[in-house]
Design a protein around this motif. Sequence first.
Motif, mmCIF file in Angstrom:
data_model
loop_
_atom_site.group_PDB
_atom_site.id
_atom_site.type_symbol
_atom_site.label_atom_id
_atom_site.label_comp_id
_atom_site.label_asym_id
_atom_site.label_seq_id
_atom_site.Cartn_x
_atom_site.Cartn_y
_atom_site.Cartn_z
ATOM 1 N N SER A 19 0.810 -1.209 0.000
ATOM 2 C CA SER A 19 0.000 0.000 0.000
ATOM 3 C C SER A 19 0.834 1.245 0.000
ATOM 4 O O SER A 19 0.360 2.326 -0.291
ATOM 5 N N GLY A 20 2.122 1.083 0.259
ATOM 6 C CA GLY A 20 2.944 2.284 0.269
ATOM 7 C C GLY A 20 3.086 2.919 -1.073
ATOM 8 O O GLY A 20 3.509 4.056 -1.192
ATOM 9 N N GLY A 21 2.723 2.206 -2.163
ATOM 10 C CA GLY A 21 2.810 2.770 -3.498
ATOM 11 C C GLY A 21 1.882 3.946 -3.697
ATOM 12 O O GLY A 21 1.992 4.661 -4.685
ATOM 13 N N TRP A 22 0.939 4.141 -2.793
ATOM 14 C CA TRP A 22 0.003 5.264 -2.922
ATOM 15 C C TRP A 22 0.303 6.378 -1.917
ATOM 16 O O TRP A 22 -0.496 7.284 -1.742
ATOM 17 N N SER A 23 1.369 6.269 -1.222
ATOM 18 C CA SER A 23 1.690 7.251 -0.185
ATOM 19 C C SER A 23 1.822 8.631 -0.814
ATOM 20 O O SER A 23 2.510 8.809 -1.829
ATOM 21 N N GLY A 24 1.141 9.589 -0.219
ATOM 22 C CA GLY A 24 1.207 10.960 -0.678
ATOM 23 C C GLY A 24 0.227 11.311 -1.774
ATOM 24 O O GLY A 24 0.080 12.486 -2.112
ATOM 25 N N GLN A 25 -0.447 10.305 -2.361
ATOM 26 C CA GLN A 25 -1.443 10.601 -3.397
ATOM 27 C C GLN A 25 -2.724 11.146 -2.740
ATOM 28 O O GLN A 25 -3.038 10.827 -1.584
ATOM 29 N N LEU A 26 -3.455 11.947 -3.514
ATOM 30 C CA LEU A 26 -4.664 12.622 -3.002
ATOM 31 C C LEU A 26 -5.906 11.936 -3.555
ATOM 32 O O LEU A 26 -6.028 11.749 -4.764
ATOM 33 N N ALA A 27 -6.823 11.547 -2.657
ATOM 34 C CA ALA A 27 -8.054 10.850 -3.042
ATOM 35 C C ALA A 27 -9.257 11.667 -2.604
ATOM 36 O O ALA A 27 -9.225 12.342 -1.576
ATOM 37 N N LEU A 28 -10.323 11.591 -3.407
ATOM 38 C CA LEU A 28 -11.607 12.250 -3.101
ATOM 39 C C LEU A 28 -12.650 11.176 -2.823
ATOM 40 O O LEU A 28 -12.854 10.278 -3.643
ATOM 41 N N VAL A 29 -13.303 11.232 -1.647
ATOM 42 C CA VAL A 29 -14.357 10.293 -1.259
ATOM 43 C C VAL A 29 -15.690 11.034 -1.307
ATOM 44 O O VAL A 29 -15.861 12.053 -0.626
ATOM 45 N N ALA A 30 -16.654 10.527 -2.128
ATOM 46 C CA ALA A 30 -18.006 11.117 -2.250
ATOM 47 C C ALA A 30 -19.012 10.092 -1.743
ATOM 48 O O ALA A 30 -19.202 9.045 -2.359
ATOM 49 N N GLU A 31 -19.650 10.371 -0.613
ATOM 50 C CA GLU A 31 -20.609 9.444 0.015
ATOM 51 C C GLU A 31 -21.545 10.252 0.896
ATOM 52 O O GLU A 31 -21.091 11.069 1.721
ATOM 53 N N ASP A 32 -22.879 10.078 0.730
ATOM 54 C CA ASP A 32 -23.834 10.865 1.489
ATOM 55 C C ASP A 32 -24.050 10.334 2.910
ATOM 56 O O ASP A 32 -24.562 11.048 3.760
ATOM 57 N N ASN A 33 -23.666 9.083 3.199
ATOM 58 C CA ASN A 33 -23.809 8.520 4.541
ATOM 59 C C ASN A 33 -22.542 8.841 5.323
ATOM 60 O O ASN A 33 -21.437 8.423 4.952
ATOM 61 N N ASP A 34 -22.674 9.582 6.443
ATOM 62 C CA ASP A 34 -21.503 10.049 7.191
ATOM 63 C C ASP A 34 -20.663 8.890 7.710
ATOM 64 O O ASP A 34 -19.423 8.913 7.625
ATOM 65 N N ASP A 35 -21.312 7.854 8.266
ATOM 66 C CA ASP A 35 -20.561 6.743 8.858
ATOM 67 C C ASP A 35 -19.823 5.942 7.784
ATOM 68 O O ASP A 35 -18.678 5.530 7.971
ATOM 69 N N VAL A 36 -20.506 5.681 6.656
ATOM 70 C CA VAL A 36 -19.846 4.951 5.566
ATOM 71 C C VAL A 36 -18.667 5.764 5.043
ATOM 72 O O VAL A 36 -17.585 5.220 4.752
ATOM 73 N N ARG A 37 -18.844 7.084 4.894
ATOM 74 C CA ARG A 37 -17.758 7.946 4.412
ATOM 75 C C ARG A 37 -16.568 7.934 5.369
ATOM 76 O O ARG A 37 -15.402 7.922 4.962
ATOM 77 N N GLN A 38 -16.845 7.875 6.677
ATOM 78 C CA GLN A 38 -15.772 7.842 7.667
ATOM 79 C C GLN A 38 -14.953 6.558 7.553
ATOM 80 O O GLN A 38 -13.724 6.557 7.644
#
Length: 941
Positions: A818-837
């Motif tokens: 998983s370190g291959g993604w270190s420092g990359q920026l991701a956007l999470v779009a989810e209307d359920n607060d708990d699922v998004r967390q």
Amino acid sequence: MIRSPLFLRLFSAILITLGLFSAAAYVLSVPFIEEKAYEIERDASRTILDNVFELVGRIRGGLEEQRAGTVESYKTRLRDVLDLAVGYIEHVQARADRGEIGAEEARREAMEGLRAFRYGNGDYVWAIGYDSVILSHPSPDYQGRKADDLRDNLGRHILPTIVATARRQGEGFQTYPWWRPNGDERAPKLSFFKDLPRLGLIVGTGAYLADVDAEVERRKAEAIEDLRQALRKLRIARTGYLYIFDSANRMIIHPNANIEGTAFGDRPNPATGRSIAEDLKVAAAKGEPLTYLWDKPDDPGNYAYEKISWVRHFEGFDWYIASSVYVEELRRSSVVLGNRILAIGMALMAAGSLLGYIAVGRLVGPLRRLADTAVQVRAGDLDAQSGIRRGDEIGLLASAFDGMVRQLRDTVATLDSRVRDRTAALAEAETRQRVILDAIPACIAGLDRDGRLTFANLRWGELVGRDKADVIGRDLAAVVGRRAMAVLRPQIDRCLAGEAATFEYTFPRGGRSLVTKTTLIPHRGEGRGEDGVVTGLFVLTLDITDEKQTERQLVEAQRLKAVGQLSGGLAHDFNNLLSIIIGNLSAARERYAGVEGLDAYLEPAQRAGRRGADITARLLAFSRQQPLKPQPIELCGLLRDMAVLLRRSFPSSIAIGVPEEGRECWTIADQTQLENALVNLAINARDAMPDGGRLEVSVAVRKVEEGLSFDGPAFDEPVRPDDYLEIRVTDTGTGFTPEALARAVEPFFTTKALGSGLGLSMVYGFVKQSCGYLRIDSGPGGRHGRGTAVTLLLPRAEPVARLPEDDPVAAEPQGGGSGGWSGQLALVAEDNDDVRQVMRQQLVDLGFSVVEAASGDEAAELVEQIDGLSLLVSDIVMPGLSGVELARRARLLRPAMRVVLVSGFAVEYGDVPADAVILRKPWDKRDLVAAIGHAAEPAPA
């Protein structure tokens, strides 16, 4: 013209008769006719009023019927919803009974599930204890409240009354006032509830009756408007009209639109000085017309013209319906009629005198010659002729007399020949009619009043299993038997009383039931004093067996579709809950791995979460909302490969048969789901053969044409003509009972001691989503019993060339770990607060920096504003832009961005981008890593 004494006497008599008749006719008829014409015109207004009164009655009756039907529809929906909620509670309780969760946890989980359940127009399911404490309610104001102080409009306790009724009857309906969701006011609410004595609670749901009343009031307003338009066009005599006002003296409908909606109770009746409205009400109560003085449009303000009104009170709407017409107009037609009668009488008298003068003159001369000829004919001389040639009635009479004598001679000679020809023609017509009746595809017969058959066509004889010639003249009871006669007798008596009767009856024929629809038509006699008397009846019978079977199939398919829709919605909500549970448990195990003994608690919880995910996947399969990837599949090779695995897990006492080597059959389906369906069927067959037996899986190509039928039970719905691949899974096991067979594909129904009851429902949902058909042929059996045969029809595919297998795609990111993604920026779009967390935390653990959005619109703005985004993880179903639309817009702005779409059911929101990856809810961290690794990163343009 000869002036003989006969002429003078006849002509004088004609003149005197005409004069006396005309005078008497005028004196006796004209006043009477004038009065009757006036009464007819006056009663016509009453008749029109009665017709409008009946029309209003039908409007009222239609509104009442509609309201009753709407209430019954609401009750049916409440029953269905509550059955689904009770099924969910019983499912949770079953898990507690099996020891999977504790009793208190089961009760808590069941109550939380009920609070989250929604349907219809924000409606919900509630639960209360026997002590009237609200155990489950979506509103925090009522949750846990002891609400035995809530009362209805009569002061009765609401919840204690529900508890008492449920414990006494088990279930029931109750109407009571309850607060609207906004909490501002109370409105009547209809609730359906059930007692669950094992859990000590009452479960119920309801709907507001105001929704029903609003629909009825809208239709009432439409009906009143239609009535208004009709009455404005209606006229009595020349200027008369109808109008309607209510008990408050407010005008409802009037030809003058300016008067509608105004009160006219203060307008006096010039004849009595009292209120005209109150006089009209008194006339309605007495059932008599009201006569009063009024003005005219061409003479306004001069209330000197007599009018007459009929009034009727319609209690259903509290309306007064009235007619209004001037008496002068009613009498005008009678006066005109009397004058016309007088003119016609004078003209007739003058014309009669002239015609009498001419007729008597022309009558006297030839009468003697005609009388002499008649004497000769009477003496037997058929050659005698009068020789009179005239163009008037006497000439016609003489010519007819001479012709009659000549025709009499010819008739005597040819009468016998004509009788023989007519007899032959009747016999030919009877033969032709018999052939037509035998060719008609319906059963036709006739009965007399004593119940004897007077005729029957070929098909009616086949219906009762006899030759048609053998039943003529026999009693109907002796032909059809006492059992059938007990059903037919009341219908025959109705028909003999003069009323046509139509009914259905089932005949047992060749081990199957033949459903027929029969119409009895009374036959009324003619002549010899029998005019209008029922002398017998006609019988018309049609075979409707196929129509009834199709109707039952369609009803069953609609019921399963409704259950599937409810199950799919429930599974989708549980996928969100399970995503939160599984994600947080995985994070807890990773973060607190060093805590001694904690893993012993977390691992069973994770296992239960995955079990819940499997159940929701099966529910989605039943509701036809699972994501499918249909492709051509060579089924025979697939079955042979599966047989190798099944033989390793099945006991040696069960033999397995599959298609032989070298045979190929192709179908179009999702291979994974097809394998799951076949494995489910195989496991069910194994469980049904505890003492051993044989499992046989056969494959055949079936071409279904229009009207083609199958042996045994019908498929779940009529099969459309096409080419299909038939998969038949048979066993020699215990089989289904008739009761279990009727509910075999329902979710959560099972006959096993341990089982979710979702195996066959998943198979059913997969088959229907794959445009296929299913049927189950089973009966109770044993080691040598009948067993079960499950038949699937799936679309047939043409053979395709086999492609070389590719190397599996690495699920890890480039660089490994998983370190291959270190420092990359991701956007999470989810209307359920708990699922998004949960998603955010897992991405942070993988080395991503994360920004969040609670809707598709918010996420689209972030994509435009933030540079350096390398990954988009979005739920498909969100407020505003859907996940599919968001992915398409993101790819236009950021072509190099990876896209992972998250869904709990089938994607039905547009075309998903070809390089997007679908992550199924619920997921664990390994699934997320694999999804990111498979998300293709397009080459730059």
